[in-house]
Scaffold this active site. Structure first.
Site, PDB file in Angstrom:
ATOM      1  N   GLY A  83       0.895  -1.241   0.022  1.00 32.06           N
ATOM      2  CA  GLY A  83       0.087   0.120  -0.316  1.00 32.06           C
ATOM      3  C   GLY A  83       0.858   1.305  -0.208  1.00 32.06           C
ATOM      4  O   GLY A  83       0.701   2.370  -0.776  1.00 32.06           O
ATOM      5  N   THR A  84       1.869   1.296   0.789  1.00 34.10           N
ATOM      6  CA  THR A  84       2.879   2.427   0.955  1.00 34.10           C
ATOM      7  C   THR A  84       3.456   2.851  -0.491  1.00 34.10           C
ATOM      8  O   THR A  84       3.374   3.861  -0.902  1.00 34.10           O
ATOM      9  CB  THR A  84       4.220   2.086   1.900  1.00 34.10           C
ATOM     10  OG1 THR A  84       3.527   1.927   3.045  1.00 34.10           O
ATOM     11  CG2 THR A  84       4.979   3.335   1.872  1.00 34.10           C
ATOM     12  N   CYS A 340       2.362   1.270  12.535  1.00 36.15           N
ATOM     13  CA  CYS A 340       3.407   2.241  12.369  1.00 36.15           C
ATOM     14  C   CYS A 340       3.619   2.967  13.503  1.00 36.15           C
ATOM     15  O   CYS A 340       4.923   3.560  13.906  1.00 36.15           O
ATOM     16  CB  CYS A 340       3.611   2.944  10.820  1.00 36.15           C
ATOM     17  SG  CYS A 340       2.783   2.206   9.558  1.00 36.15           S
TER      18      CYS A 340
HETATM   19  N1  PLP Z   1      -2.422   3.431   4.138  1.00 34.85           N
HETATM   20  C1  PLP Z   1      -2.983   2.937   5.317  1.00 34.85           C
HETATM   21  C2  PLP Z   1      -4.530   3.665   5.511  1.00 34.85           C
HETATM   22  C3  PLP Z   1      -2.846   1.929   5.955  1.00 34.85           C
HETATM   23  O1  PLP Z   1      -3.447   1.689   7.026  1.00 34.85           O
HETATM   24  C4  PLP Z   1      -1.685   1.249   5.826  1.00 34.85           C
HETATM   25  C5  PLP Z   1      -1.101   0.247   6.674  1.00 34.85           C
HETATM   26  O2  PLP Z   1      -1.396   0.145   7.835  1.00 34.85           O
HETATM   27  C6  PLP Z   1      -0.952   1.818   4.587  1.00 34.85           C
HETATM   28  C7  PLP Z   1      -1.594   2.762   3.786  1.00 34.85           C
HETATM   29  C8  PLP Z   1       0.345   1.059   4.144  1.00 34.85           C
HETATM   30  O3  PLP Z   1       0.289  -0.322   3.430  1.00 34.85           O
HETATM   31  P1  PLP Z   1       1.381  -1.413   3.401  1.00 34.85           P
HETATM   32  O4  PLP Z   1       1.365  -1.778   5.014  1.00 34.85           O
HETATM   33  O5  PLP Z   1       0.859  -2.428   2.637  1.00 34.85           O
HETATM   34  O6  PLP Z   1       2.484  -0.686   3.053  1.00 34.85           O
END
Ligand code: PLP
Length: 399
Positions: A83-84, A340
């Site tokens: 997601g990041t 995080c």
């Molecule tokens: N965006 C939101 C709203 C999230 O909750 C998260 C992860 O907790 C992310 C982005 C990041 O996703 P990833 O862990 O796949 O990098």
């Protein structure tokens, strides 16, 4: 009885995992769909021989399945590593492309974004001359679309707002915000990472041009994500190399994980109306129970416009990390905000933006339910949590 002896006595026989917003287990049906591509079919999908072609067709099938859920064309789906990365590619890709075309360097975002969005925009501002307007949120963490409209300038090149928040569960009026961008021809990106397993993802109904997802939030593995980009929206690739993903994201596709993500997304969307109903019942029992047992605990986020599996509170007089440690010893996995942020004793910027005082924000607790959660689990939490809180207030007061 001290808090430790109470915990040892009450510890449930099985682990109660209430941290599904941080990550979910891989569903057995998802794992089954992935297995052939981990063991028997291992070619590179860009190749020409039979092993490669099998992988290329699996990749095509996965892309079509994801596109069906999003209501878009398969070629508008880019697979990423998480997601990041999807958020970074969306924001940097649009920002650099627009700046290069001389359209401007102004980005609108909100005060309740995940760091994957807020830190990316901050980085663009600090190092590349972009400017941002951060629209506020109300006491429920809701964005007012009128504020987004007011923030628009002639040099605005992107609006990026979260669909549903990870810390407080609030669901934003995304389609209204999307419509504002559409009327003025400004691309709208949404971080839909938390919404993926639970909410409507149809990009036309949501009126968005870019949408980020992450597999591990809906029972697929960690390390795979999606970025939807509407056809015709210029996006400058951020990772260069081969011509993978239509030239927008270089790197050999992680086919087993992509197959897992597509299977999991389809499954989540197929069962979501029934499963959401079940989760809402459990969540509401949990929220009512916590409020009855700890009347000074405050629900954070919107009372009804929130993710079906998400309950979050601030609890006066306790420190979140001490509480989480004691819940863990009692066999309950919980979180304070986003994964995080866990372990940091800084109050969450999102809670502060909602007007929660810093000291109170340090007592944030997030309980996020999942497919394995039962009413018995909720009743156990309702028995254990208030007792731990009361005892910690005496032994480890946070005032
Ligand atoms: N965006 C939101 C709203 C999230 O909750 C998260 C992860 O907790 C992310 C982005 C990041 O996703 P990833 O862990 O796949 O990098």
């Amino acid at each position: 009885m001290g808090v430790m002896s109470y915990i040892l006595e009450k510890r449930p026989k099985r682990l109660i995992y209430l941290d599904h917003s941080a990550s979910t287990p891989i569903d057995s049906r998802v794992l089954k769909a992935m297995m052939p591509f981990l063991a028997e079919q291992y070619g590179n999908p860009s190749g020409l021989h039979s092993q490669a072609r099998a992988l290329a067709s699996a990749l095509d099938r996965a892309r079509t399945e994801v596109a069906e859920v999003l209501g878009c064309k398969p070629k508008e789906v880019i697979f990423t590593s998480c997601g990041t990365e999807s958020d970074n590619l969306a924001i940097r890709g649009i920002a650099f492309s627009a700046a290069r075309a001389g359209k401007g360097q102004h980005i609108i975002t909100s005060a309740c974004e995940h760091h994957a969005v807020s830190h990316t925009i901050k980085h663009l501002c600090e190092h590349f001359g972009f400017q941002q307007t951060v629209v506020p949120v109300d006491r429920y963490g809701l964005i007012d679309p009128a504020d987004v409209k007011r923030a628009i300038r002639s040099d605005t090149v992107l609006i990026s707002v979260i669909y549903a928040n990870n810390e407080i569960g609030t669901i934003q009026p995304l389609a209204e915000i999307g419509e504002i961008g559409r009327q003025l021809g400004i691309p709208v990106h949404t971080d839909a990472v938390q919404a993926g397993g639970y909410l409507d993802l149809n990009v036309d109904r949501l009126r968005v041009d870019l949408l980020s997802l992450s597999g591990h939030k809906f029972y697929a593995p960690k390390g795979v994500g999606v970025l939807y980009v509407r056809e015709g929206i210029p996006l400058l690739p951020q990772q260069t190399g081969g011509g993978h993903e239509g030239g927008r994201r270089a790197g050999t596709e992680n086919v087993p994980y992509i197959v897992g993500l597509a299977t999991a997304l389809k499954l989540a969307q197929d069962i979501r109306s029934v499963e959401n109903g079940r989760l809402i019942q459990l969540r509401d029992r949990l929220i009512r129970g916590v409020q009855a047992a700890l009347p000074d605990a405050q629900l954070t986020g919107h009372p009804t416009q929130r993710l079906p599996h998400h309950a979050s509170f601030v609890i006066p007089g306790v420190d979140a990390s001490t509480l989480l440690m004691h819940l863990d010893l009692a066999g309950i996995c919980a979180a304070s905000g986003s994964a995080c942020n866990t372990g940091m004793s800084e109050p969450s910027s999102i809670l502060l933006a909602m007007g929660i005082p810093p000291q109170l924000a340090l007592g944030a607790l997030r309980l996020t339910l999942g497919r394995s959660t039962t009413m018995d689990d909720i009743e156990t939490v309702l028995e254990v949590l208030p007792t731990i809180v009361e005892r910690l207030r005496t032994t480890h007061p946070n005032e």
